[in-house]
Design a protein around this motif. Structure first.
Motif, mmCIF file in Angstrom:
data_model
loop_
_atom_site.group_PDB
_atom_site.id
_atom_site.type_symbol
_atom_site.label_atom_id
_atom_site.label_comp_id
_atom_site.label_asym_id
_atom_site.label_seq_id
_atom_site.Cartn_x
_atom_site.Cartn_y
_atom_site.Cartn_z
ATOM 1 N N LEU A 118 -0.070 -4.754 -1.864
ATOM 2 C CA LEU A 118 0.600 -3.463 -2.006
ATOM 3 C C LEU A 118 0.763 -3.053 -3.458
ATOM 4 O O LEU A 118 0.818 -1.854 -3.772
ATOM 5 C CB LEU A 118 1.970 -3.512 -1.324
ATOM 6 C CG LEU A 118 1.955 -3.592 0.206
ATOM 7 C CD1 LEU A 118 3.357 -3.773 0.744
ATOM 8 C CD2 LEU A 118 1.310 -2.338 0.804
ATOM 9 N N SER A 119 0.837 -4.026 -4.360
ATOM 10 C CA SER A 119 0.931 -3.687 -5.789
ATOM 11 C C SER A 119 -0.378 -3.134 -6.332
ATOM 12 O O SER A 119 -0.406 -2.558 -7.429
ATOM 13 C CB SER A 119 1.337 -4.924 -6.590
ATOM 14 O OG SER A 119 0.291 -5.890 -6.578
ATOM 15 N N GLY A 120 -1.469 -3.309 -5.593
ATOM 16 C CA GLY A 120 -2.769 -2.826 -6.027
ATOM 17 C C GLY A 120 -3.554 -3.821 -6.841
ATOM 18 O O GLY A 120 -4.748 -3.609 -7.105
ATOM 19 N N GLU A 121 -2.929 -4.916 -7.253
ATOM 20 C CA GLU A 121 -3.606 -5.883 -8.118
ATOM 21 C C GLU A 121 -4.762 -6.577 -7.407
ATOM 22 O O GLU A 121 -5.797 -6.860 -8.013
ATOM 23 C CB GLU A 121 -2.607 -6.911 -8.630
ATOM 24 C CG GLU A 121 -1.553 -6.349 -9.572
ATOM 25 C CD GLU A 121 -0.634 -7.431 -10.111
ATOM 26 O OE1 GLU A 121 -1.037 -8.603 -10.085
ATOM 27 O OE2 GLU A 121 0.482 -7.104 -10.543
ATOM 28 N N ALA A 122 -4.602 -6.856 -6.122
ATOM 29 C CA ALA A 122 -5.671 -7.554 -5.388
ATOM 30 C C ALA A 122 -6.930 -6.694 -5.334
ATOM 31 O O ALA A 122 -8.039 -7.171 -5.617
ATOM 32 C CB ALA A 122 -5.199 -7.907 -3.981
ATOM 33 N N LEU A 123 -6.785 -5.422 -4.976
ATOM 34 C CA LEU A 123 -7.942 -4.536 -4.869
ATOM 35 C C LEU A 123 -8.585 -4.300 -6.233
ATOM 36 O O LEU A 123 -9.813 -4.282 -6.362
ATOM 37 C CB LEU A 123 -7.518 -3.207 -4.246
ATOM 38 C CG LEU A 123 -8.637 -2.197 -3.987
ATOM 39 C CD1 LEU A 123 -9.671 -2.772 -3.032
ATOM 40 C CD2 LEU A 123 -8.072 -0.896 -3.442
ATOM 41 N N ILE A 124 -7.756 -4.136 -7.258
ATOM 42 C CA ILE A 124 -8.290 -3.932 -8.608
ATOM 43 C C ILE A 124 -9.089 -5.148 -9.053
ATOM 44 O O ILE A 124 -10.182 -5.022 -9.618
ATOM 45 C CB ILE A 124 -7.135 -3.642 -9.588
ATOM 46 C CG1 ILE A 124 -6.520 -2.270 -9.292
ATOM 47 C CG2 ILE A 124 -7.619 -3.697 -11.031
ATOM 48 C CD1 ILE A 124 -5.268 -1.979 -10.079
ATOM 49 N N ALA A 125 -8.574 -6.340 -8.795
ATOM 50 C CA ALA A 125 -9.272 -7.561 -9.199
ATOM 51 C C ALA A 125 -10.605 -7.712 -8.465
ATOM 52 O O ALA A 125 -11.602 -8.143 -9.048
ATOM 53 C CB ALA A 125 -8.379 -8.775 -8.944
ATOM 54 N N LEU A 126 -10.640 -7.357 -7.184
ATOM 55 C CA LEU A 126 -11.880 -7.469 -6.406
ATOM 56 C C LEU A 126 -12.936 -6.496 -6.915
ATOM 57 O O LEU A 126 -14.110 -6.855 -7.080
ATOM 58 C CB LEU A 126 -11.580 -7.210 -4.930
ATOM 59 C CG LEU A 126 -10.741 -8.264 -4.213
ATOM 60 C CD1 LEU A 126 -10.298 -7.756 -2.849
ATOM 61 C CD2 LEU A 126 -11.536 -9.554 -4.061
ATOM 62 N N ASN A 127 -12.533 -5.266 -7.167
ATOM 63 C CA ASN A 127 -13.487 -4.281 -7.692
ATOM 64 C C ASN A 127 -13.982 -4.685 -9.085
ATOM 65 O O ASN A 127 -15.163 -4.515 -9.403
ATOM 66 C CB ASN A 127 -12.841 -2.898 -7.749
ATOM 67 C CG ASN A 127 -12.684 -2.284 -6.372
ATOM 68 O OD1 ASN A 127 -13.438 -2.594 -5.447
ATOM 69 N ND2 ASN A 127 -11.708 -1.405 -6.217
ATOM 70 N N LEU A 128 -13.078 -5.189 -9.904
ATOM 71 C CA LEU A 128 -13.461 -5.621 -11.247
ATOM 72 C C LEU A 128 -14.467 -6.761 -11.171
ATOM 73 O O LEU A 128 -15.469 -6.779 -11.911
ATOM 74 C CB LEU A 128 -12.214 -6.048 -12.025
ATOM 75 C CG LEU A 128 -12.433 -6.495 -13.465
ATOM 76 C CD1 LEU A 128 -12.913 -5.336 -14.326
ATOM 77 C CD2 LEU A 128 -11.138 -7.072 -14.048
ATOM 78 N N ASP A 129 -14.235 -7.694 -10.278
ATOM 79 C CA ASP A 129 -15.147 -8.830 -10.126
ATOM 80 C C ASP A 129 -16.536 -8.356 -9.702
ATOM 81 O O ASP A 129 -17.559 -8.818 -10.221
ATOM 82 C CB ASP A 129 -14.576 -9.803 -9.095
ATOM 83 C CG ASP A 129 -15.446 -11.043 -8.932
ATOM 84 O OD1 ASP A 129 -15.872 -11.601 -9.952
ATOM 85 O OD2 ASP A 129 -15.706 -11.452 -7.787
ATOM 86 N N LEU B 132 3.915 3.605 -2.023
ATOM 87 C CA LEU B 132 3.688 2.161 -1.989
ATOM 88 C C LEU B 132 4.908 1.406 -2.506
ATOM 89 O O LEU B 132 5.274 0.346 -1.981
ATOM 90 C CB LEU B 132 2.458 1.805 -2.819
ATOM 91 C CG LEU B 132 1.104 2.283 -2.262
ATOM 92 C CD1 LEU B 132 -0.007 1.997 -3.255
ATOM 93 C CD2 LEU B 132 0.806 1.598 -0.939
ATOM 94 N N GLY B 133 5.543 1.959 -3.538
ATOM 95 C CA GLY B 133 6.753 1.318 -4.047
ATOM 96 C C GLY B 133 7.864 1.303 -3.010
ATOM 97 O O GLY B 133 8.585 0.305 -2.871
ATOM 98 N N ALA B 134 8.004 2.414 -2.258
ATOM 99 C CA ALA B 134 9.037 2.464 -1.222
ATOM 100 C C ALA B 134 8.752 1.452 -0.115
ATOM 101 O O ALA B 134 9.668 0.806 0.409
ATOM 102 C CB ALA B 134 9.123 3.878 -0.644
ATOM 103 N N VAL B 135 7.478 1.281 0.235
ATOM 104 C CA VAL B 135 7.123 0.306 1.263
ATOM 105 C C VAL B 135 7.414 -1.107 0.767
ATOM 106 O O VAL B 135 7.960 -1.947 1.503
ATOM 107 C CB VAL B 135 5.635 0.465 1.667
ATOM 108 C CG1 VAL B 135 5.207 -0.665 2.596
ATOM 109 C CG2 VAL B 135 5.400 1.811 2.330
ATOM 110 N N GLN B 136 7.048 -1.384 -0.483
ATOM 111 C CA GLN B 136 7.280 -2.720 -1.038
ATOM 112 C C GLN B 136 8.765 -3.087 -1.018
ATOM 113 O O GLN B 136 9.140 -4.216 -0.684
ATOM 114 C CB GLN B 136 6.764 -2.790 -2.472
ATOM 115 C CG GLN B 136 5.268 -3.041 -2.586
ATOM 116 C CD GLN B 136 4.858 -3.205 -4.033
ATOM 117 O OE1 GLN B 136 4.683 -2.239 -4.755
ATOM 118 N NE2 GLN B 136 4.713 -4.452 -4.454
ATOM 119 N N GLU B 137 9.600 -2.147 -1.389
ATOM 120 C CA GLU B 137 11.028 -2.430 -1.439
ATOM 121 C C GLU B 137 11.592 -2.752 -0.058
ATOM 122 O O GLU B 137 12.517 -3.562 0.074
ATOM 123 C CB GLU B 137 11.777 -1.233 -2.032
ATOM 124 C CG GLU B 137 11.523 -1.046 -3.521
ATOM 125 C CD GLU B 137 12.225 0.173 -4.060
ATOM 126 O OE1 GLU B 137 12.871 0.881 -3.240
ATOM 127 O OE2 GLU B 137 12.143 0.434 -5.267
#
Length: 933
Positions: free
Chosen positions: A367-378, A327-332
């Protein structure tokens, strides 16, 4: 057979043949109407011997021999034993190039050899029969030889593929392995027959076994012009989806799987209407980050809203199935590295024709994963249904003086509230919680990470009271536990916390407890990142040869290098395992080596072989976990064969237990097979093997509610060995997770009653009670909104889940590792987003009844009171007094009788005395006592 014997047989048959010719010559002339007379004759009786037909093979005329072969072909099933004596004659006819019916001779010889059980010779002559061997006949003979032919065909083509791959690896070329053209023609005829019937599945299976990419491509492209009967072969697009899932789970070498995925990529790119989702899945499996980044860039820069939404969906799938490094390689490559605050990105609007910079910012957030983590947490916070009364009842029932039960309840609380941020139970029981000391305090602090997992934004502020502070020295156990908790909160997405944890590790000095917690936190947060700097720092901690810190450092090294198969890392870790004398470090290194080979399948075979020959049982134990991680969710027959062999042959109980547990990982993608495979092992005399069987079933059948799995686990719930009962309780809870049958007579309700009974039984063994408490937490994990899943919706392996379950199984040696089970939790939710990456109000129709999604009923404090008839205790003095009263009463009755008799004789009236009982004012009320007294 000897030549003399054959010559004698020929002479005898020659005499019989001469007699037959003479008889035929005498009857050569036929009378008029003789044909009619022959037709009117009764039907010839059923043939009772093939001797006459065999004699005809000695004739000179080729027509007679051909006639004999045609008749023999019909009667081979009845007289194959007699015909077998003449096999040399039949074979000589096949070898005679001038004999016109030599293919028929080969067919007869093939059938005879088939009935003799010589399938190899039968196949050779069946190939000589050429087109007389009908592949569509459907007889047992034809089906058996076709199976034999396919096996030979696939084996030869596999050898050809392996030779070509080995030559290509060495930089040269290899000559093609020669394959009998007749065998190829036979299999090709069968393939053509199947394709004409549109039986594509059989052809795909043959192509995979024979390593024939050209045949796979032909079938896929054929589905558009000649669609099959099944849904997956109704079009090329659907066949591509089917093939991707098949290639991901089929037991084929990784190198050939890469070739197949490359073939799918070529077909995807040749389609008229591109399928970006399928194409990116294949590229991600191949590790082609530049290819994925190019597709995402083209989609996100498009003015078409649908293309942008497809870009977001592809990104979410990548986050589900790929490692941090990928994921980091894709982001870059999608965009130069740039910090995007989550709050700012969440407020970005998505409008038609919007500037691509906004869409790029949103893509970076996904891609950083923050969006999915926030949705699951909610979802987990809003839908939390944890019943704290269950924890309260366990706290009251468990032995207050037993520290193990105390730790178990704290662990169960964290599992029940995983990801919900709800810690009210701990706040309401601070005095009880304060009893935790030393490593129990370490575990209790680390549970905060499980409860607040995904709460990335406020992680440091939540754990600030426990984290190491400059110039301040708190309890090292709470500091180490807080660092471990910090890693759990950022599990598999630890780039933002990497520098903090690395500084904490460097500043820990010689405090091995803080080093232990910090190393575990680094490993769990940066798993699969293959960060060389982190690896070197952890290696420095390992080389200090501290048992406590070294074990965590070794495990963290494996987590950081997860799936890399780095020869350098494996060599260094194995070398230090030979040098150190600490069992804890050796065990950590064994598991770390296994983690390095995650998903490598046959590449790990040489390492497994070398580890199995180690004299140290801990390294052999590591070999079993190497198989578990390398072959997880593959169903590999070779891996199962090795595990089963070690499970019944190794002299170490730990190794045998690990071998059986590894079976659960290998069969995680086929949960229905695991109970059948370990059924006999579950009845083993060795309790460690029985424990491993229970855990293997729990891992592979987690969340399935499998009846076969529960039937296998039920006898082990009453096992005489405490840790076997512990494993059975944990496995039963894993199988029953998210089971919606809450009727009083259901398996889940009975299991809850069993757990409650074990926890409250003061005479139960501590190990079993520990398992029952943790099992209660697993049954209601994540606020009753998560399940354990090792594979995703698309059939891909979930790396954090497999790693989490693998490390969780090591709580046998170290209880804080129980918290790794939270990595395997998958929310049971369907989340839909709009173009703003927000959840709209959306509805869908379900044909299932509401009870299928119902939560378990809340626990109650009511105690069921049952009226019992208990015999009253009688003292010995009471019995004596009753006996005296009875004697006095008898004397008084005798005196009254004598007095009455005397009065009657004297005619005197009888006087009796009666004292009335005064009624109470409430004597008219009737009081009925309750059942309780």
């Amino acid at each position: 057979r000897s030549k003399d014997r054959a010559q004698t047989r020929r002479e005898w048959r020659g005499a019989r043949g001469a007699e037959h010719r003479a008889r035929r010559a005498r009857s050569a002339g036929t009378l008029p109407g003789m044909a009619t007379a022959v037709a009117a004759m009764p039907k010839a009786p059923h043939l009772t011997s093939s001797v006459g037909l065999l004699a005809m093979l000695e004739e000179e005329e080729k027509e007679i021999k051909a006639h004999a072969l045609r008749q023999l072909d019909r009667v081979v099933p009845d007289f194959w034993a007699e015909i077998s004596e003449s096999l040399p004659d039949i074979e000589s006819l096949y070898e005679d190039d001038e004999f016109p019916q030599r293919q028929l001779a080969a067919l007869v010889a093939s059938k005879v050899y088939y009935y003799l059980g010589e399938l190899g010779d039968a196949l050779i002559f069946a190939l000589g029969a050429e087109k007389l061997f009908h592949v569509d006949e459907g007889s047992e003979y034809v089906d058996t030889l076709i199976a034999k032919a396919i096996d030979e065909y696939c084996l030869l083509y596999q050898k050809r593929y392996e030779a070509a791959a080995a030559a290509e690896k060495e930089g040269g070329t290899s000559a093609d392995l020669p394959i009998d053209k007749r065998l190829v023609d036979l299999v090709e005829r069968m393939v053509e027959s199947s394709l004409s019937k549109r039986a594509y599945q059989m052809v795909i299976g043959l192509a995979l076994e024979a390593r024939r990419q050209d045949l796979v491509e032909r079938v896929i492209l054929l589905c558009d012009s000649a669609p099959g009967e099944h849904e997956h072969d109704s079009s090329t697009g659907k066949m591509l989806d089917y093939c991707f899932s098949l290639f991901s789970s089929a037991v084929v070498p990784r190198s050939f799987r890469a070739d197949l995925l490359g073939l799918l990529v070529r077909i995807y790119r040749s389609l008229d209407s591109p399928d970006h989702l399928g194409l990116c899945r294949c590229l991600a499996q191949l590790g082609d980050a530049p290819g994925v980044a190019a597709i995402l860039s083209s989609l996100v820069e498009s003015s078409d809203v649908e293309a942008v939404l497809m870009c977001y969906q592809v990104a979410f799938d990548l986050v589900d199935n790929c490692t941090q490094a990928f994921l980091g390689a894709v982001q870059e490559r999608v965009q130069p590295k740039k910090e995007v605050p989550a709050e700012a990105a969440a407020t970005l609007a998505a409008e038609p024709g919007e500037p691509s910079s906004k869409a790029l910012s949103r893509l970076q957030l996904i891609l950083s994963g923050e969006a999915l983590i926030a949705l699951n947490l909610d979802f987990l916070v809003r839908s939390n249904k944890t019943d704290n009364l269950i924890l309260t009842q366990m706290k009251k029932s468990a032995d207050q003086r037993n520290s193990l039960s105390h730790s178990a309840i704290v662990l169960a609380h964290s599992i029940m509230n995983a990801g919900t941020t709800a810690d009210s139970f701990l706040r309401d029981n601070l005095e009880w919680l304060s009893r935790a000391t030393n490593w129990a305090k370490f575990s209790a602090t680390a549970t905060l990470g499980v409860i607040h997992r995904g709460h990335i934004k406020q992680a440091l502020s939540l754990l600030a009271p426990y984290l190491p502070q400059a110039g301040m020295s708190a309890s090292p156990y709470s500091e180490g536990g807080a660092l471990f908790a910090l890693g759990i909160i950022h599990a598999n997405h630890g780039l933002c916390i990497r520098s903090y944890l690395l500084d904490a590790l460097r500043n820990a000095g010689t405090n091995e407890v803080v080093q232990h917690g910090c190393a575990l936190g680094i490993g769990i947060a940066m798993m699969g990142s293959q960060d060389a700097d982190l690896y070197e720092e952890l290696k420095g901690v390992l080389f200090n040869d501290s048992a406590v810190a070294g074990e965590a450092a070794a495990l963290a090294m494996g987590l950081v290098m997860l799936g890399s198969a780095s020869p350098k890392a494996v060599e260094e870790m194995l070398g230090y395992a030979h040098d150190t004398a600490h069992e804890k470090i050796i065990r950590g290194l064994a598991v770390g080596i296994a983690l390095c080979m995650y998903g490598r399948e046959e590449e790990a075979d040489s390492l497994v072989t070398s580890l199995l020959h180690e004299p140290d049982p801990i390294l052999r134990y590591g070999a079993m976990y190497t198989i578990a991680f390398a072959y997880a969710c593959t169903g590999s027959n070779s891996a199962l064969r090795t595990c089963l062999h070690v499970a019944v042959s190794d002299v170490s109980d730990d190794v045998r237990r690990a071998a059986v547990i590894a079976i659960g990982f290998v069969l995680a993608n086929a949960p229905a097979q695991c109970p059948r495979v370990v059924k006999l092992l579950a009845e083993s005399y060795n309790p460690h093997v029985r424990y491993g069987s229970a855990f293997a079933v729990g891992i592979s059948c987690a969340g399935s509610g499998s009846k076969e799995a529960l039937d296998l686990l039920t006898p082990m719930l009453a096992d005489p060995i405490d840790y076997v009962r512990q494993g059975a309780l944990l496995a039963s809870s894993m199988v029953l997770m998210q089971n919606s049958d809450h009727k009083p007579e259901s398996r889940q309700s009975k299991h809850r009653e069993d757990l409650k009974k074990v926890v409250g039984d003061k005479h139960e063994d501590t190990m079993t009670k520990f398992g029952a408490i943790v099992a209660t937490g697993l049954l209601d994990a994540g606020g009753r909104n998560v399940t354990i899943a090792l594979t995703s919706r698309t059939g891909n392996k979930i790396m954090p889940a497999i790693v989490g379950m693998g490390v969780f199984s090591h709580f046998w040696f170290w209880h804080p590792l129980c918290l790794f089970v939270s990595l395997a939790f998958t929310p049971t939710a369907a989340i839909g987003l709009n173009s703003d990456l927000r959840m709209p109000q959306w509805r869908f129709k379900s044909a299932a009844p509401p009870s299928a999604f119902a939560y378990p009923p809340p626990a109650t404090n009511d105690k069921k009171e049952v009226a019992s008839t208990v015999a009253t205790a009688s003292l010995s003095t009471t019995a004596k007094a009753a006996k005296i009263d009875k004697a006095k009463k008898a004397e008084a009755e005798a005196a009254e009788a004598a007095k009455a008799e005397l009065c009657s004789s004297l005619s005197l009236p009888i006087h009796t005395s009666f004292t009335p009982i005064p009624l109470s004012p409430h004597s008219h009320l009737v009081h009925t006592p309750t059942a309780g007294g």
